[in-house]
Design a protein around this motif. Structure first.
Motif, PDB file in Angstrom:
ATOM      1  N   ALA A  89      65.317   0.428  18.917  1.00  0.00           N
ATOM      2  CA  ALA A  89      64.512   0.997  17.829  1.00  0.00           C
ATOM      3  C   ALA A  89      64.074   2.418  18.165  1.00  0.00           C
ATOM      4  CB  ALA A  89      63.294   0.116  17.574  1.00  0.00           C
ATOM      5  N   VAL A  90      63.815   2.670  19.460  1.00  0.00           N
ATOM      6  CA  VAL A  90      63.445   4.022  19.888  1.00  0.00           C
ATOM      7  C   VAL A  90      64.580   4.993  19.571  1.00  0.00           C
ATOM      8  CG1 VAL A  90      62.964   5.484  21.892  1.00  0.00           C
ATOM      9  CG2 VAL A  90      61.853   3.254  21.675  1.00  0.00           C
ATOM     10  N   GLY A  91      65.814   4.570  19.825  1.00  0.00           N
ATOM     11  CA  GLY A  91      66.962   5.424  19.528  1.00  0.00           C
ATOM     12  C   GLY A  91      67.141   5.655  18.040  1.00  0.00           C
ATOM     13  N   THR A  92      66.909   4.620  17.239  1.00  0.00           N
ATOM     14  CA  THR A  92      67.037   4.768  15.789  1.00  0.00           C
ATOM     15  C   THR A  92      66.016   5.747  15.244  1.00  0.00           C
ATOM     16  OG1 THR A  92      67.859   2.496  15.576  1.00  0.00           O
ATOM     17  CG2 THR A  92      66.991   3.537  13.592  1.00  0.00           C
ATOM     18  N   THR A  93      64.768   5.614  15.679  1.00  0.00           N
ATOM     19  CA  THR A  93      63.734   6.540  15.202  1.00  0.00           C
ATOM     20  C   THR A  93      63.985   7.952  15.732  1.00  0.00           C
ATOM     21  OG1 THR A  93      62.305   5.864  17.053  1.00  0.00           O
ATOM     22  CG2 THR A  93      61.974   4.775  14.937  1.00  0.00           C
ATOM     23  N   PHE A  94      64.565   8.053  16.922  1.00  0.00           N
ATOM     24  CA  PHE A  94      64.941   9.367  17.448  1.00  0.00           C
ATOM     25  C   PHE A  94      65.955  10.046  16.532  1.00  0.00           C
ATOM     26  CE2 PHE A  94      68.293  11.603  19.849  1.00  0.00           C
ATOM     27  CZ  PHE A  94      67.576  12.671  20.360  1.00  0.00           C
ATOM     28  N   ALA A 133      55.364   6.511  16.487  1.00  0.00           N
ATOM     29  CA  ALA A 133      54.705   5.216  16.674  1.00  0.00           C
ATOM     30  C   ALA A 133      55.641   4.204  17.325  1.00  0.00           C
ATOM     31  CB  ALA A 133      54.208   4.689  15.332  1.00  0.00           C
ATOM     32  N   TRP A 134      56.950   4.358  17.121  1.00  0.00           N
ATOM     33  CA  TRP A 134      57.916   3.405  17.678  1.00  0.00           C
ATOM     34  C   TRP A 134      58.149   3.603  19.173  1.00  0.00           C
ATOM     35  CZ3 TRP A 134      57.888   4.122  12.511  1.00  0.00           C
ATOM     36  CH2 TRP A 134      58.140   3.004  11.711  1.00  0.00           C
ATOM     37  N   SER A 135      57.614   4.685  19.723  1.00  0.00           N
ATOM     38  CA  SER A 135      57.760   4.901  21.162  1.00  0.00           C
ATOM     39  C   SER A 135      56.421   4.780  21.888  1.00  0.00           C
ATOM     40  CB  SER A 135      58.371   6.288  21.437  1.00  0.00           C
ATOM     41  OG  SER A 135      57.583   7.314  20.855  1.00  0.00           O
TER      42      SER A 135
END
Length: 303
Positions: A89-94, A133-135
């Motif tokens: 999810a961190v990669g997706t939000t990135f 927020a996702w990180s």
């Protein structure tokens, strides 16, 4: 070394994205004359913030990948980085953040001066800022609690972004306004209701996050952990910001309106500049503490 670099990168990234969101928002809700003053340098601000956000996001992701794989940043391999980007999810939000930063930069280069352009830039800033927020600790919970926690984190970031963007804009106005007391008064008066709302959201979401991360049973022992000590310092600085904001609204703003002579006007503006500078410095320090706290295990997770 990598841990300290990660905290500094997070600190700079949060501040950067708050400006990208908060400054266009200030122009949108300000009156035309005040907004026009801030709009003049806005394309440069947006380009700088979008570029900085792009680079800082890339650095932050690389540090996260290195930390996850247990190797120094200099030894990070492409496969680990690709896995983080493509499978988390961190990669997706990135990827989402990088995309909206490119869009924001393109909008700034288009040199249109309409409200739709401002709204689009602010939206890009909101998405980029909210993606942080996702990180953070907002993704540590599951189910309904996780939804509430993540939502509170996003709202907290956006409300703080409105406040930080307004502080930067107001400081710019009073620093470059050539002792223009009426304009400064209009700017402060225009921010009054928006500022009150943003502070209320920061307070409410901060309480929600504290409940979920600290827990009521750990309140009395906050000072025994580094997390708690930093949180207490953050709360003290936040109280100082509230006091300065109240001083600006209920004392310095009326003083600008009542200043009828040039010397009185200059004196009122000097006091306002000092107050806004102190409030901004406190805000910058709080963002640094937030970045540091985000790297620590919260009390609710400790045995």
């Amino acid at each position: 070394m990598d841990a300290a670099l990660g905290i500094m990168a997070r600190w700079a990234l949060v501040a950067d994205l708050m400006l990208l969101f908060g400054v266009p928002m200030f122009v949108i809700y300000s009156d035309d004359s005040v907004g026009a003053r801030v709009f003049a340098p806005l394309p440069i601000v947006v380009l700088f913030a979008a570029s900085g956000g792009f680079l800082l996001s890339a650095l932050g992701l690389a540090i996260a990948a290195a930390t996850m794989s247990g190797v120094p940043l200099a030894q990070l391999d492409a496969a680990t980085l690709a896995m983080l980007v493509n499978q988390t999810a961190v990669g997706t939000t990135f990827l989402v953040r990088m995309s909206v930063l490119v869009v924001a930069a393109a909008l700034a280069l288009s040199r249109r001066d309409g409200r739709k352009q401002l709204a689009a830039i602010a939206l890009c800033g909101a998405v980029a800022l909210g993606s942080l927020a996702w990180s953070g600790h907002g993704v540590m919970d599951d189910g309904r609690t996780g939804i509430v926690h993540l939502g509170a984190d996003i709202a907290h970031l956006l409300a703080a972004g409105v406040w930080v963007g307004a502080l930067a804009s107001l400081l710019w106005l009073v620093a470059t306004g050539q002792n223009d007391a009426p304009e400064s008064h209009r700017a402060l008066s225009g921010f009054a209701s928006v500022g009150t709302a943003s502070v209320a959201v920061v307070l409410i979401t901060g309480l929600v996050n504290s409940w979920l991360l600290v827990g009521p049973s750990n309140l009395l022992s906050l000072g025994k952990s580094l997390y708690g000590q930093l949180l207490l310092i953050k709360l003290s600085l936040f109280a100082g910001m509230l006091a300065l904001a109240a001083l600006n609204r209920f004392h310095f703003t009326p003083a600008l309106d009542l200043a009828v002579t040039a010397p009185a006007s200059r004196h009122a503006l000097q006091r306002l500049r000092l107050s806004l500078t102190l409030e901004t410095l406190a805000g910058i320090a709080i963002l640094g503490l937030v970045a540091w706290i985000g790297s620590l295990e919260p009390p609710v997770s400790m045995p």
